[in-house]
Design a protein around this motif. Structure first.
Motif, PDB file in Angstrom:
ATOM      1  N   ARG A  94      37.359  -9.122  10.421  1.00  0.00           N
ATOM      2  CA  ARG A  94      37.603  -7.855   9.720  1.00  0.00           C
ATOM      3  C   ARG A  94      36.283  -7.238   9.257  1.00  0.00           C
ATOM      4  O   ARG A  94      36.122  -6.006   9.292  1.00  0.00           O
ATOM      5  N   LEU A  95      35.342  -8.060   8.833  1.00  0.00           N
ATOM      6  CA  LEU A  95      34.039  -7.565   8.382  1.00  0.00           C
ATOM      7  C   LEU A  95      33.148  -7.151   9.555  1.00  0.00           C
ATOM      8  O   LEU A  95      32.380  -6.187   9.465  1.00  0.00           O
ATOM      9  N   ASN A  96      33.267  -7.880  10.646  1.00  0.00           N
ATOM     10  CA  ASN A  96      32.338  -7.716  11.766  1.00  0.00           C
ATOM     11  C   ASN A  96      32.757  -6.585  12.713  1.00  0.00           C
ATOM     12  O   ASN A  96      32.592  -6.685  13.918  1.00  0.00           O
ATOM     13  N   LEU A 100      40.036  -9.713   1.597  1.00  0.00           N
ATOM     14  CA  LEU A 100      40.741  -9.372   2.829  1.00  0.00           C
ATOM     15  C   LEU A 100      41.872  -8.380   2.558  1.00  0.00           C
ATOM     16  O   LEU A 100      42.091  -7.440   3.329  1.00  0.00           O
ATOM     17  N   ARG A 101      42.543  -8.557   1.438  1.00  0.00           N
ATOM     18  CA  ARG A 101      43.638  -7.638   1.081  1.00  0.00           C
ATOM     19  C   ARG A 101      43.084  -6.236   0.798  1.00  0.00           C
ATOM     20  O   ARG A 101      43.712  -5.231   1.166  1.00  0.00           O
ATOM     21  N   VAL A 102      41.932  -6.163   0.155  1.00  0.00           N
ATOM     22  CA  VAL A 102      41.300  -4.867  -0.111  1.00  0.00           C
ATOM     23  C   VAL A 102      40.946  -4.175   1.200  1.00  0.00           C
ATOM     24  O   VAL A 102      41.172  -2.968   1.379  1.00  0.00           O
ATOM     25  N   GLU A 160      38.398 -17.051   8.982  1.00  0.00           N
ATOM     26  CA  GLU A 160      38.200 -16.459  10.307  1.00  0.00           C
ATOM     27  C   GLU A 160      38.700 -15.015  10.353  1.00  0.00           C
ATOM     28  O   GLU A 160      38.038 -14.144  10.926  1.00  0.00           O
ATOM     29  N   ASP A 161      39.843 -14.747   9.722  1.00  0.00           N
ATOM     30  CA  ASP A 161      40.376 -13.379   9.743  1.00  0.00           C
ATOM     31  C   ASP A 161      39.463 -12.416   8.995  1.00  0.00           C
ATOM     32  O   ASP A 161      39.280 -11.257   9.398  1.00  0.00           O
ATOM     33  N   LEU A 162      38.845 -12.897   7.901  1.00  0.00           N
ATOM     34  CA  LEU A 162      37.913 -12.046   7.157  1.00  0.00           C
ATOM     35  C   LEU A 162      36.657 -11.767   7.968  1.00  0.00           C
ATOM     36  O   LEU A 162      36.120 -10.654   7.941  1.00  0.00           O
ATOM     37  N   LEU A 166      36.488 -19.249  -1.178  1.00  0.00           N
ATOM     38  CA  LEU A 166      37.621 -18.972  -0.290  1.00  0.00           C
ATOM     39  C   LEU A 166      38.712 -18.164  -0.984  1.00  0.00           C
ATOM     40  O   LEU A 166      39.333 -17.278  -0.378  1.00  0.00           O
ATOM     41  N   GLY A 167      38.971 -18.449  -2.259  1.00  0.00           N
ATOM     42  CA  GLY A 167      39.994 -17.703  -2.987  1.00  0.00           C
ATOM     43  C   GLY A 167      39.646 -16.227  -3.103  1.00  0.00           C
ATOM     44  O   GLY A 167      40.506 -15.349  -2.961  1.00  0.00           O
ATOM     45  N   THR A 168      38.386 -15.952  -3.362  1.00  0.00           N
ATOM     46  CA  THR A 168      37.926 -14.560  -3.470  1.00  0.00           C
ATOM     47  C   THR A 168      37.951 -13.888  -2.100  1.00  0.00           C
ATOM     48  O   THR A 168      38.197 -12.679  -1.995  1.00  0.00           O
ATOM     49  N   GLN A 169      37.702 -14.659  -1.047  1.00  0.00           N
ATOM     50  CA  GLN A 169      37.762 -14.107   0.309  1.00  0.00           C
ATOM     51  C   GLN A 169      39.152 -13.570   0.621  1.00  0.00           C
ATOM     52  O   GLN A 169      39.306 -12.531   1.270  1.00  0.00           O
ATOM     53  N   ALA A 170      40.183 -14.273   0.155  1.00  0.00           N
ATOM     54  CA  ALA A 170      41.559 -13.820   0.394  1.00  0.00           C
ATOM     55  C   ALA A 170      41.818 -12.496  -0.324  1.00  0.00           C
ATOM     56  O   ALA A 170      42.476 -11.592   0.216  1.00  0.00           O
TER      57      ALA A 170
END
Length: 436
Positions: free
Chosen positions: A178-180, A131-133, A173-175, A124-128
């Motif tokens: 953003r990916l999909n 998301l910023r990238v 959920e936001d990631l 989860l930390g890496t997901q955040a």
């Protein structure tokens, strides 16, 4: 946009070595070709072994970034403690072992494309950070406060249901949304019909050319059998089957009876379904090998705990009387003899010896009673000694095995994990859990 013709799809298949004419496969290739010229993020979904990485290469090779770098990363293969450093880099001295600064994949791939396979395994930390990238093109190295810029196109892939992972709190959920942006579904082999026969022919032909042998030829009934088999391992499993038959079968014309000998029997190599709070229409395919292993270990631990209670109560009461056996009957429910407790006074060869307590003998103990009493003491003494010397704790045994493997391989986690038969990421978690 200009419609994509069948000849263009065929050209892409030939360029990337994709075999098959399934409508679902052609549609997936068409979507990949349409998404390639854009900068939109793509999420490729499909079962393990269905060929998702080929679609990431199609997207990069047909994009404006085709002259830039392309890096494929398996998020599930990188330990949780080092994945941030791998993706975003780190500064010198940011953690133990960081003897010099290092560039991450997002910095190295600037101007190119990055393929994140098994995105559902990302912490989860890496997901955040990811998301910023995706939103700003910004990232920060581990141990730094300086914001860096990068221009990278992200192509992600997963073999799990990310919406379910979102519901369970394992994926942001936001990631996910953003990916999909552009979803591509790669069909499993069982939904591709005659493609199975074409792929089988391709694999057997490759084998025959490599080892200079006559290729395998399937009869019509064998082809029908092949197309009906579900192939849970998809293309990887089909390739293994083709190479196995090409190597072992003396007769090069293979019929359905011969082919059936090489097909795994249903349920023979797969774990049984695990009980749980599942709906009627839900399958248990979401279980990973790690979850199944943990379930077995927890069941073993529960049985061990019950056995400890049984031994302790029998020691305190002076013997295994019928009440104790009834209380712990569940320990013997899965034995071939059926019930662990029998009302009959006849001793069962599959059950522990039931010794009557001396307190039940109203008269003075005779010689046989003394011998029996001495036998009881020896039994109890042996049991207590066994419990002290050999701990039944699974955690302790697991900790000992991990410590031994690390010592054997001079604290090199990669080789220790291979020796233990687990992933390096799982080993890292265990090291943190047991504070080794």
């Amino acid at each position: 946009m200009v419609p994509i013709s069948e000849s263009e799809i065929l050209s892409v298949k030939q360029r990337f070595g994709i075999i098959g004419n399934s409508p679902l496969l052609n549609h997936a290739i068409q979507v990949a070709m349409q998404a390639s010229p854009t900068e939109m993020t793509v999420l490729i979904t499909g079962e393990s072994g269905s060929g998702k990485e080929s679609f990431s290469k199609i997207i990069h090779s047909l994009s404006k970034r085709r002259h830039g770098k392309f890096i494929a990363i398996n998020c599930g293969a990188i330990p949780e403690g080092t994945i941030d450093s791998e993706l975003f880099g780190h500064e010198k001295g940011s953690f133990t072992g960081a003897h010099e600064a290092r560039k991450g994949y997002f910095e190295v791939t600037d101007g190119g494309s990055i393929f994140l396979d098994e995105i559902g395994e990302m912490p989860l930390g890496t997901q955040a950070r990811l998301l910023r990238v995706l939103e700003n093109g910004e990232f920060i190295k581990v141990g730094s406060s300086k914001v860096l810029k990068t221009d990278v196109r992200v192509i992600a892939a997963t073999n799990v249901n990310l919406l379910k992972a979102v519901e369970k709190g394992k994926f942001r959920e936001d990631l996910y949304y953003r990916l999909n942006t552009v979803p591509i579904f790669v069909p499993p082999l069982r939904q591709r019909g005659e493609d199975m026969v074409l792929l089988f022919r391709k694999f057997t032909t490759d084998f025959s050319e490599k080892y200079q042998v006559k290729p395998i030829v399937l009869t019509e009934d064998a082809k029908n059998l092949l197309t009906k088999f579900p192939f849970p391992g998809n293309i990887r499993q089909l390739k293994n089957l083709a190479e196995q038959i090409s190597l072992l079968e003396q007769e090069r014309d293979v019929n359905s009876e011969t082919l059936n000998k090489y097909l795994p029997k249903e349920g023979s190599s797969l774990p049984v379904s695990l009980p749980g709070n599942k709906g009627k229409n839900e399958s248990y395919t979401d279980f990973s090998e790690r979850e199944i292993l943990y379930k077995v270990l927890f069941d073993m631990k529960k049985d061990m705990t019950e056995l400890k209670k049984l031994i302790l109560e029998s020691y305190r009461s002076g013997g295994l009387d019928q009440t104790i056996m009834k209380k712990h009957q569940n320990l013997f429910d899965d034995m071939d003899t059926g019930s662990a407790y029998e009302e009959s006074s006849k001793p069962s060869k599959n059950l522990p010896l039931v010794l009557e307590s001396m307190s039940e003998n109203k008269g003075h103990p005779d010689e046989s009673d003394k011998v029996r009493s001495k036998y009881e003491e020896d039994i109890i003494e042996d049991i207590v000694h066994e419990e002290d010397d050999h701990s039944l704790s699974l955690e302790k045994k697991e900790r000992e095995l991990i410590t031994r493997a690390l010592k054997k391989h001079h604290n090199k986690r990669k080789y220790a994990a291979m020796d233990l038969g687990i992933s390096e990421r799982t080993l890292y978690r265990k090291i943190k859990q047991y504070d080794i």
